[in-house]
Design an enzyme around this catalytic site. Structure first.
Site, PDB file in Angstrom:
ATOM      1  N   GLY A   7      -2.157  -7.730  11.990  1.00  0.00           N
ATOM      2  CA  GLY A   7      -2.684  -7.232  10.726  1.00  0.00           C
ATOM      3  C   GLY A   7      -1.521  -7.171   9.743  1.00  0.00           C
ATOM      4  O   GLY A   7      -0.580  -6.399   9.947  1.00  0.00           O
ATOM      5  N   ALA A  10      -2.040  -3.650   4.372  1.00  0.00           N
ATOM      6  CA  ALA A  10      -1.205  -2.588   3.793  1.00  0.00           C
ATOM      7  C   ALA A  10      -0.305  -1.939   4.842  1.00  0.00           C
ATOM      8  O   ALA A  10       0.921  -1.863   4.657  1.00  0.00           O
ATOM      9  CB  ALA A  10      -2.120  -1.550   3.137  1.00  0.00           C
ATOM     10  N   VAL A  11      -0.871  -1.474   5.941  1.00  0.00           N
ATOM     11  CA  VAL A  11      -0.072  -0.747   6.945  1.00  0.00           C
ATOM     12  C   VAL A  11       0.824  -1.706   7.734  1.00  0.00           C
ATOM     13  O   VAL A  11       2.009  -1.427   7.963  1.00  0.00           O
ATOM     14  CB  VAL A  11      -0.986   0.057   7.897  1.00  0.00           C
ATOM     15  CG1 VAL A  11      -0.165   0.728   8.994  1.00  0.00           C
ATOM     16  CG2 VAL A  11      -1.783   1.101   7.129  1.00  0.00           C
ATOM     17  N   ASP A  32      -2.107 -12.429  11.311  1.00  0.00           N
ATOM     18  CA  ASP A  32      -3.325 -11.980  10.626  1.00  0.00           C
ATOM     19  C   ASP A  32      -4.360 -13.092  10.721  1.00  0.00           C
ATOM     20  O   ASP A  32      -4.021 -14.270  10.847  1.00  0.00           O
ATOM     21  CB  ASP A  32      -3.027 -11.658   9.152  1.00  0.00           C
ATOM     22  CG  ASP A  32      -4.070 -10.748   8.520  1.00  0.00           C
ATOM     23  OD1 ASP A  32      -3.772  -9.551   8.315  1.00  0.00           O
ATOM     24  OD2 ASP A  32      -5.197 -11.221   8.249  1.00  0.00           O
ATOM     25  N   ARG A  88     -12.842   8.446   9.471  1.00  0.00           N
ATOM     26  CA  ARG A  88     -12.228   7.394  10.281  1.00  0.00           C
ATOM     27  C   ARG A  88     -13.211   6.913  11.353  1.00  0.00           C
ATOM     28  O   ARG A  88     -13.225   5.751  11.730  1.00  0.00           O
ATOM     29  CB  ARG A  88     -10.955   7.913  10.938  1.00  0.00           C
ATOM     30  CG  ARG A  88      -9.850   8.271   9.942  1.00  0.00           C
ATOM     31  CD  ARG A  88      -8.671   8.909  10.638  1.00  0.00           C
ATOM     32  NE  ARG A  88      -7.556   9.200   9.743  1.00  0.00           N
ATOM     33  CZ  ARG A  88      -7.352  10.381   9.167  1.00  0.00           C
ATOM     34  NH1 ARG A  88      -8.184  11.369   9.361  1.00  0.00           N
ATOM     35  NH2 ARG A  88      -6.296  10.566   8.387  1.00  0.00           N
ATOM     36  N   ASP A 148       0.776  12.515  10.962  1.00  0.00           N
ATOM     37  CA  ASP A 148       0.196  13.815  10.587  1.00  0.00           C
ATOM     38  C   ASP A 148       1.276  14.891  10.553  1.00  0.00           C
ATOM     39  O   ASP A 148       1.243  15.791   9.703  1.00  0.00           O
ATOM     40  CB  ASP A 148      -0.928  14.192  11.568  1.00  0.00           C
ATOM     41  CG  ASP A 148      -2.049  13.159  11.557  1.00  0.00           C
ATOM     42  OD1 ASP A 148      -2.249  12.527  10.508  1.00  0.00           O
ATOM     43  OD2 ASP A 148      -2.697  12.966  12.604  1.00  0.00           O
ATOM     44  N   ARG A 151       3.181  14.559   7.379  1.00  0.00           N
ATOM     45  CA  ARG A 151       2.392  15.119   6.269  1.00  0.00           C
ATOM     46  C   ARG A 151       2.415  16.655   6.309  1.00  0.00           C
ATOM     47  O   ARG A 151       2.430  17.319   5.272  1.00  0.00           O
ATOM     48  CB  ARG A 151       0.951  14.589   6.344  1.00  0.00           C
ATOM     49  CG  ARG A 151       0.874  13.122   5.941  1.00  0.00           C
ATOM     50  CD  ARG A 151      -0.525  12.557   6.076  1.00  0.00           C
ATOM     51  NE  ARG A 151      -0.591  11.215   5.483  1.00  0.00           N
ATOM     52  CZ  ARG A 151      -1.519  10.324   5.774  1.00  0.00           C
ATOM     53  NH1 ARG A 151      -2.480  10.600   6.624  1.00  0.00           N
ATOM     54  NH2 ARG A 151      -1.503   9.142   5.190  1.00  0.00           N
ATOM     55  N   HIS A 175      -6.400  12.319  15.683  1.00  0.00           N
ATOM     56  CA  HIS A 175      -6.059  11.863  14.340  1.00  0.00           C
ATOM     57  C   HIS A 175      -7.357  11.758  13.532  1.00  0.00           C
ATOM     58  O   HIS A 175      -7.874  10.667  13.302  1.00  0.00           O
ATOM     59  CB  HIS A 175      -5.339  10.509  14.431  1.00  0.00           C
ATOM     60  CG  HIS A 175      -4.978   9.940  13.096  1.00  0.00           C
ATOM     61  ND1 HIS A 175      -4.149  10.590  12.205  1.00  0.00           N
ATOM     62  CD2 HIS A 175      -5.350   8.786  12.480  1.00  0.00           C
ATOM     63  CE1 HIS A 175      -4.029   9.853  11.117  1.00  0.00           C
ATOM     64  NE2 HIS A 175      -4.750   8.760  11.257  1.00  0.00           N
TER      65      HIS A 175
END
Ligand code: NAI
Length: 306
Positions: A7, A10-11, A32, A88, A148, A151, A175
């Protein structure tokens, strides 16, 4: 050390960028399904090497898994992210198929790989990767708690108006917005409990802001975040690459630890060259135990949808 990142969205791209900039890996392969996308991201990143001063070689491929052969670590970020207002868990329908196929493809070419699962709903996707690959449990790591916790530290430092480096704090459990268990009672500022500085109301606010940390960003950005997720993944990869034996909360397959079995859930893990070297069982208060058990029940319900 060879790292594959599946992938290049973005991440995935953020994670590849941090890994390259931190300069501990020899090679990063971005892969990808979107034609030319990973190749483009890799070329763009490689053109920052002389500017950012790294030697890591970044390459890209459109779904050719032979290019990932012999990877020591593979990060799975493929799948769809949530849009504002989504949980999610709502991503499971599409992402389960993607994560299953991707993990099977990865181990074909890298039988000794350590997988880091990022795609959401992450705890269920990490559990699925176990079922799909049968890899030993130390070699599948779900990334959620590291993000997390970062954050959580951000919110605590904000409330205390102090540098984040003064704060030590951890989030365990799932999560997910409701399943996260920020351990506020154990959070410290320079070894002093944060409860010495903050009122009960303020601590409750910090916990709530942490739990909806991802949703807050999704609302602001229109899609989910990437800098902090990418940085968190890169730190897990670095701990493995350097065999650092550092502790991060990660989603690990539990076998009796914290009273849970047959579930991947966020617990403190020591990371090193073998992936999860050890699950650390810290003493939880009765309230923390109850929240953790509740979190496990919710994840088991989502796992039941697989
Ligand atoms: P994105 O949409 O920007 O990137 C996803 C990429 O995956 C796309 O480029 C897409 O072409 C690719 N892809 C889809 N199917 C594929 C396949 N079969 N093989 C290879 N590539 C494939 O999404 P973003 O923002 O990068 O998020 C990725 C995932 O990570 C989402 O599920 C998101 O919810 C999750 N996430 C998890 C976090 C965590 O802490 N665990 C934090 C942030 C995001």
């Amino acid at each position: 050390m060879k790292v594959t990142v599946v992938g290049a969205g973005a991440v995935g791209a953020s994670c590849a960028e941090y890994i390259a900039i931190k300069d501990f890996a020899d090679e990063v392969v971005l892969i990808d399904i979107k034609e030319g996308f990973a190749e483009g991201k890799a070329m763009d990143l490689m053109q920052t090497a002389s500017l950012n001063g790294f030697d890591t070689k970044v390459t890209g491929t459109t779904n050719d898994y032979s290019k990932t052969a012999g990877s020591d670590v593979a990060v799975i970020t493929s799948g769809i992210p949530r849009k504002p207002g989504m949980t999610r868990e709502e991503l499971i329908g599409i992402n389960a198929g993607i994560v299953k196929t991707v993990s099977e493809n990865l181990i074909k070419y890298s039988p000794n790989v350590i997988l880091i699962v990022v795609s959401n709903p992450m705890d269920t996707m990490a559990y699925l990767a176990h079922k799909a690959t049968g890899l030993p449990k130390n070699r599948i790591i779900g990334m959620g708690g590291a993000l997390d916790s970062a954050r959580f530290k951000y919110r605590i430092a904000e409330a205390l108006d102090c540098p984040q480096s003064d704060v030590s704090a951890m989030v365990i459990g799932a999560h997910s917005d409701t399943g996260m268990v920020p351990l506020i009672e154990k959070a410290v500022r320079n070894s002093v409990p944060v409860s010495e500085f903050l009122s009960a109301e303020k601590m409750a606010e910090v916990v709530e802001a942490t739990k909806v940390g991802g949703a807050t960003l999704t609302k602001l950005l229109g899609t989910s975040a990437w800098y902090a997720p990418g940085a968190a993944v890169s730190e897990l990869v670095r701990a493995i690459a350097l065999d650092s034996q550092k502790m991060f909360p990660c989603s690990a397959l539990l076998d009796g630890e914290y009273g849970q079995s047959d579930i991947s859930l966020g617990v403190p893990c020591v990371l090193g060259k073998n992936g999860i070297e050890k699950i650390v069982e810290i003493e939880l208060s009765d309230a923390e135990k109850a929240k953790f058990a509740e979190s496990a029940e919710a994840v088991k319900k989502v796992n039941g949808l697989l």
